[in-house]
Design an enzyme around this catalytic site. Structure first.
Site, PDB file in Angstrom:
ATOM      1  N   HIS A 185      45.236 -12.144  76.500  1.00 25.16           N
ATOM      2  CA  HIS A 185      44.564 -11.397  77.430  1.00 25.16           C
ATOM      3  C   HIS A 185      44.760 -12.224  78.810  1.00 25.16           C
ATOM      4  O   HIS A 185      43.790 -12.824  79.628  1.00 25.16           O
ATOM      5  CB  HIS A 185      42.825 -11.358  77.245  1.00 25.16           C
ATOM      6  CG  HIS A 185      42.463 -10.172  78.004  1.00 25.16           C
ATOM      7  ND1 HIS A 185      41.185  -9.450  77.360  1.00 25.16           N
ATOM      8  CD2 HIS A 185      42.411  -9.789  78.961  1.00 25.16           C
ATOM      9  CE1 HIS A 185      40.979  -8.596  78.073  1.00 25.16           C
ATOM     10  NE2 HIS A 185      41.651  -8.665  79.264  1.00 25.16           N
ATOM     11  N   GLU A 243      38.696 -10.211  70.180  1.00 27.08           N
ATOM     12  CA  GLU A 243      39.109 -11.451  70.994  1.00 27.08           C
ATOM     13  C   GLU A 243      38.185 -12.281  71.066  1.00 27.08           C
ATOM     14  O   GLU A 243      36.858 -12.073  70.944  1.00 27.08           O
ATOM     15  CB  GLU A 243      39.504 -10.960  72.423  1.00 27.08           C
ATOM     16  CG  GLU A 243      40.772  -9.949  72.539  1.00 27.08           C
ATOM     17  CD  GLU A 243      40.907  -9.601  74.014  1.00 27.08           C
ATOM     18  OE1 GLU A 243      40.330 -10.183  74.980  1.00 27.08           O
ATOM     19  OE2 GLU A 243      41.660  -8.794  74.045  1.00 27.08           O
ATOM     20  N   ARG A 258      42.763  -2.396  76.509  1.00 31.20           N
ATOM     21  CA  ARG A 258      41.684  -2.827  75.578  1.00 31.20           C
ATOM     22  C   ARG A 258      42.123  -2.736  74.158  1.00 31.20           C
ATOM     23  O   ARG A 258      42.700  -1.623  73.599  1.00 31.20           O
ATOM     24  CB  ARG A 258      40.445  -2.329  75.795  1.00 31.20           C
ATOM     25  CG  ARG A 258      39.409  -2.823  77.035  1.00 31.20           C
ATOM     26  CD  ARG A 258      39.366  -4.254  77.008  1.00 31.20           C
ATOM     27  NE  ARG A 258      38.429  -4.712  78.323  1.00 31.20           N
ATOM     28  CZ  ARG A 258      38.901  -5.103  79.263  1.00 31.20           C
ATOM     29  NH1 ARG A 258      40.446  -5.464  79.222  1.00 31.20           N
ATOM     30  NH2 ARG A 258      38.169  -5.519  80.271  1.00 31.20           N
TER      31      ARG A 258
HETATM   32  N1  LIG Z   1      44.659  -7.060  80.552  1.00 30.81           N
HETATM   33  C1  LIG Z   1      44.130  -7.421  81.389  1.00 30.81           C
HETATM   34  O1  LIG Z   1      44.024  -8.742  81.759  1.00 30.81           O
HETATM   35  C2  LIG Z   1      43.324  -6.484  82.311  1.00 30.81           C
HETATM   36  C3  LIG Z   1      43.136  -6.690  83.491  1.00 30.81           C
HETATM   37  C4  LIG Z   1      42.636  -5.683  84.393  1.00 30.81           C
HETATM   38  C5  LIG Z   1      42.285  -4.334  83.724  1.00 30.81           C
HETATM   39  N2  LIG Z   1      42.683  -4.338  82.386  1.00 30.81           N
HETATM   40  C6  LIG Z   1      42.145  -2.846  81.435  1.00 30.81           C
HETATM   41  O2  LIG Z   1      43.007  -2.059  81.923  1.00 30.81           O
HETATM   42  C7  LIG Z   1      42.144  -0.922  82.128  1.00 30.81           C
HETATM   43  C8  LIG Z   1      42.619   0.055  83.428  1.00 30.81           C
HETATM   44  O3  LIG Z   1      42.342  -0.679  84.509  1.00 30.81           O
HETATM   45  P1  LIG Z   1      42.701  -0.146  86.207  1.00 30.81           P
HETATM   46  O4  LIG Z   1      42.358  -0.964  87.050  1.00 30.81           O
HETATM   47  O5  LIG Z   1      43.811   0.726  85.904  1.00 30.81           O
HETATM   48  O6  LIG Z   1      41.387   1.092  85.737  1.00 30.81           O
HETATM   49  P2  LIG Z   1      41.487   2.586  86.711  1.00 30.81           P
HETATM   50  O7  LIG Z   1      40.038   2.782  86.655  1.00 30.81           O
HETATM   51  O8  LIG Z   1      41.956   2.357  88.190  1.00 30.81           O
HETATM   52  O9  LIG Z   1      42.178   3.491  86.055  1.00 30.81           O
HETATM   53  C9  LIG Z   1      41.974   3.996  84.578  1.00 30.81           C
HETATM   54  C10 LIG Z   1      42.559   5.265  84.542  1.00 30.81           C
HETATM   55  O10 LIG Z   1      42.152   5.765  83.171  1.00 30.81           O
HETATM   56  C11 LIG Z   1      41.847   7.204  83.466  1.00 30.81           C
HETATM   57  N3  LIG Z   1      41.517   7.625  82.176  1.00 30.81           N
HETATM   58  C12 LIG Z   1      40.047   7.512  81.595  1.00 30.81           C
HETATM   59  N4  LIG Z   1      39.960   7.929  80.388  1.00 30.81           N
HETATM   60  C13 LIG Z   1      41.108   8.401  80.182  1.00 30.81           C
HETATM   61  C14 LIG Z   1      41.398   9.195  79.037  1.00 30.81           C
HETATM   62  N5  LIG Z   1      40.760   9.488  77.723  1.00 30.81           N
HETATM   63  N6  LIG Z   1      42.726   9.468  79.033  1.00 30.81           N
HETATM   64  C15 LIG Z   1      43.532   9.518  79.798  1.00 30.81           C
HETATM   65  N7  LIG Z   1      43.173   8.737  81.014  1.00 30.81           N
HETATM   66  C16 LIG Z   1      41.957   8.126  81.276  1.00 30.81           C
HETATM   67  C17 LIG Z   1      41.077   7.339  84.262  1.00 30.81           C
HETATM   68  O11 LIG Z   1      40.759   8.659  84.958  1.00 30.81           O
HETATM   69  C18 LIG Z   1      41.883   6.293  85.523  1.00 30.81           C
HETATM   70  O12 LIG Z   1      42.695   7.004  86.282  1.00 30.81           O
HETATM   71  C19 LIG Z   1      40.784  -1.219  82.488  1.00 30.81           C
HETATM   72  O13 LIG Z   1      39.621  -0.556  82.084  1.00 30.81           O
HETATM   73  C20 LIG Z   1      40.690  -2.541  81.831  1.00 30.81           C
HETATM   74  O14 LIG Z   1      40.392  -2.299  80.173  1.00 30.81           O
HETATM   75  C21 LIG Z   1      43.175  -5.411  81.540  1.00 30.81           C
END
Ligand SMILES: NC(=O)c1ccc[n+]([C@@H]2O[C@H](COP(=O)([O-])OP(=O)(O)OC[C@H]3O[C@@H](n4cnc5c(N)ncnc54)[C@H](O)[C@@H]3O)[C@@H](O)[C@H]2O)c1
Length: 350
Positions: free
Chosen positions: A310, A292, A263
């Protein structure tokens, strides 16, 4: 005993006991599953206005005047109609007990308001994982090979002009912030290209998982100071907003590469732009932005930045998985009272 209702009344009664779902947009990929669920539940579809949140809100409110809904979901292309708040969804209450986003991130849903009113919020959890990890890889290769500048140079008629030699993945130290579903999938791709992965996560992985992924846990500061490439893969929360700011950029290696598919608001935009302009960050690959779909014009003009709208989850196989995940959440919720992937806990359980 003979029924006290006439046959038409019984049909009507049967009809009215069917759960009703409001779909903001029309699913186009998981059509077999949708047809199957239509035998059990009523689906109403509205098409969001791609340019106007206000117009989309009017359509939702009109639908809520005509019918009572038990669940509501939206699929893709959320940026123009986001965020999903009381202002938008309020009239669907109090009957609506489930809101589902087709995204993995849910920072643009007012999940507290939903929970306070007895409604679950759910997401498509792992459905966009592979598509987004591949976008992460695309941005990684693009920044290392300077493909944005090379394309620009060739398009301006200078062939490869005076471009310097570019970098290869082998031997690069890639620091992943947020070793969740996308972080892990991206890590595997980096390892297969000969890179080394260090990571920081809210919770450290088990020793077995670290070994099988071939990744090394480091504290946040060590990740900043030792990574050649930093990849942001954690969710946007109150504690990750502006996680990378002026102070953090100062600690990074000179010429570091930054990737962000998570994000935009996780990186302080002003500090980020300054770090690119000063050369601290040599190149960046970004799929997500502050504000966005109208990001800061800097990102659209700077040759050192590869930008994508995105776009991580916008593949056909991801679209199927996202729509299936939404529909499975709905079906499970109506059968059991709990969706598959809740991201909040309703205050009142009905
Ligand atoms: N660009 C895109 O189209 C797209 C698509 C899907 C997801 N996303 C973004 O990607 C992010 C991650 O997705 P995911 O499926 O891997 O989520 P996920 O929940 O599987 O993984 C996120 C990880 O981040 C860790 N985390 C949380 N706070 C943290 C911090 N302060 N420091 C370090 N680690 C921390 C969590 O413990 C978790 O392991 C989503 O939250 C979303 O915002 C973007």
């Amino acid at each position: 005993m003979e029924s006290e209702f006439k046959q038409e009344d019984q049909v009507e009664l049967k009809r009215s006991t069917k759960k009703r779902v409001l779909s903001i947009d029309i699913p186009q990929f998981a059509t077999d599953l949708l047809e199957k669920l239509k035998e059990k539940y009523i689906f109403d579809f509205i098409v969001p206005d791609p340019h106007s949140r206000e117009e989309t809100i009017k359509k939702i409110h009109k639908a809520a005047e005509r019918n009572t809904y038990d669940a509501c979901f939206w699929v893709f292309k959320n940026a123009p109609i986001s965020p999903f708040t009381k202002e938008m969804l309020g009239p669907l209450m109090p009957s609506c007990r489930l809101f589902i986003t087709g995204a993995a991130g849910y920072d643009d849903l007012d999940i507290e308001w939903m929970a306070a009113n007895g409604a679950y919020a759910a997401n498509a959890q792992n459905a966009p994982t592979e598509g987004t990890a591949i976008m992460n890889l695309l941005l990684f290769l693009s920044v290392l090979r300077g493909s944005r500048e090379a394309e620009q140079t060739m398009r301006s008629g200078k062939w490869h002009g005076n471009l310097p030699l570019m970098e290869d993945p082998r031997g690069k130290i890639v620091g992943i912030i947020g070793m969740g579903a996308i972080g892990k999938s991206f890590a595997q791709k980096i390892i297969s290209l000969g890179g080394r992965v260090i990571y920081n996560n809210r919770t450290r992985l088990s020793k077995e998982e670290e070994e099988s992924l071939d990744v090394q846990y480091v504290n946040f500061d060590e990740l900043l100071t030792t990574s050649d490439v930093i990849s942001v893969n954690c969710p946007l929360t109150l504690s990750t907003k502006n996680l990378l700011s002026k102070n953090e950029f100062q600690k990074m290696k000179d010429g570091v590469y930054i990737l962000n598919t998570a994000r935009g608001n996780i990186i302080d935009e002003e500090a980020f732009i300054e770090a690119i302009q000063s050369g601290k960050v040599s190149r960046a690959g970004l799929d997500v932005f502050v504000n966005e779909p109208s990001p800061n014009p800097f990102w659209l003009t700077c040759d050192k930045v590869t930008v994508q709208p995105h776009w991580g989850g916008f593949t056909t196989s991801t679209a199927v998985k996202v729509e299936e995940a939404i529909l499975e959440n709905i079906d499970t919720f109506f059968k059991t009272g709990r969706p598959l992937n809740p991201v909040n806990t309703p205050a009142i359980q009905l």
